[in-house]
Design an enzyme around this catalytic site. Structure first.
Site, PDB file in Angstrom:
ATOM      1  CG  LEU A 109       8.051  51.305   2.542  1.00  0.00           C
ATOM      2  CD1 LEU A 109       8.172  49.789   2.484  1.00  0.00           C
ATOM      3  CD2 LEU A 109       8.423  51.775   3.952  1.00  0.00           C
ATOM      4  CB  ILE A 167      13.941  43.943   2.703  1.00  0.00           C
ATOM      5  CG1 ILE A 167      13.279  42.642   3.159  1.00  0.00           C
ATOM      6  CG2 ILE A 167      15.037  43.654   1.672  1.00  0.00           C
ATOM      7  CD1 ILE A 167      12.548  41.909   2.053  1.00  0.00           C
ATOM      8  N   GLY A 197      14.257  54.356   2.047  1.00  0.00           N
ATOM      9  CA  GLY A 197      13.745  53.683   0.854  1.00  0.00           C
ATOM     10  C   GLY A 197      13.986  52.197   1.011  1.00  0.00           C
ATOM     11  CB  SER A 198      13.290  49.964   2.855  1.00  0.00           C
ATOM     12  OG  SER A 198      12.260  50.744   3.434  1.00  0.00           O
ATOM     13  NE  ARG A 199      10.321  42.842  -1.315  1.00  0.00           N
ATOM     14  CZ  ARG A 199      10.700  42.004  -2.266  1.00  0.00           C
ATOM     15  NH1 ARG A 199      11.507  42.413  -3.228  1.00  0.00           N
ATOM     16  NH2 ARG A 199      10.283  40.763  -2.271  1.00  0.00           N
TER      17      ARG A 199
END
Length: 231
Positions: A109, A167, A197-199
């Site tokens: 993301l 995450i 902002g991530s995963r």
């Protein structure tokens, strides 16, 4: 035609275009609005900058409505973003699921994506586990093991074990999760959020037919990640 009808029609159209905001964003929007008010007292141009910032914060925490597929035995994408990896690997160690590999679909993301996460299937939460860690770039493969994360293990109504992991990344420093052990959950239901902002990793059983590949965009709550094996 009364004036009320055009107004109500306009408001209905506006609601369809401008998505609602996740409640987790309200304190941030309020803080940005207060800052805008203070800046405007000193300089009108700074006030405009503050207003733009406030609008961006509200947009970041948007929670658009999604049309979730209803057919059985599928796993849908829990997040908006870009598929970065599709690999076979063992699930997170903190769950105690052993060393039997599952298929992991990782979605990255950016700060421009919708950042709420959604439940990938109907069923029940078995375990929620938080694991502290590093803040490496979320698009790296090793981020799945080394970064701060929140892991949800659920069992679908068809009897499959699914794991999905929020995450943290370089900028993301706060993971929010609203589900708990033993909770009944619905496919497409919003369950959490990551700032900024991530995963999100999704583990599906081996033998599942994965329907996405690296580089593909996913829409949380709508894109079908995989067809699960027949129970």
């Amino acid at each position: 035609m009364s004036s009320e009808k055009p107004v109500s029609h306009f408001l209905e159209l506006a609601r369809g275009i401008v998505p609602p905001m996740n409640p987790a964003g309200r304190p941030f929007v309020a803080g940005a609005a207060v800052l805008t008010f203070v800046l405007r007292r000193f300089n009108k141009r700074l006030g405009v900058v503050g207003a733009v910032l406030t609008a961006w914060v509200a947009w970041f925490f948007r929670e658009p409505k999604r049309v979730t597929p209803t057919r059985p035995n599928i796993a849908i994408a829990p997040a908006d973003g870009t598929v970065s990896h599709v690999v076979d690997t063992v699930p997170p160690a903190e769950l105690g699921l052993g060393d039997q590999p599952m298929t992991r679909v990782s979605v990255f993301l950016s700060v421009f994506d919708v950042h709420v996460q959604r439940i990938p299937a109907d069923g029940e939460v078995v375990q929620v586990s938080y694991h502290p860690g590093k803040f490496l770039s979320a698009d790296l493969d090793k981020a799945s093991e080394e970064n701060e994360r929140n892991t949800v293990w659920m069992r679908t109504t068809e009897g499959h074990d699914l794991v999905f992991v929020q995450i943290a990344g370089l900028v993301a420093r706060r993971i929010v999760c609203h589900v708990a052990d033993g909770e009944k959950v619905d496919r497409g239901q919003t369950y959490g959020l990551i700032r900024f902002g991530s995963r999100v990793d999704t583990y599906v059983p081996r033998g599942s037919r994965v329907l996405v590949e690296a580089g593909q965009r996913t829409i949380g709550g709508e894109t079908v990640l995989a067809e699960l094996p027949e129970a």
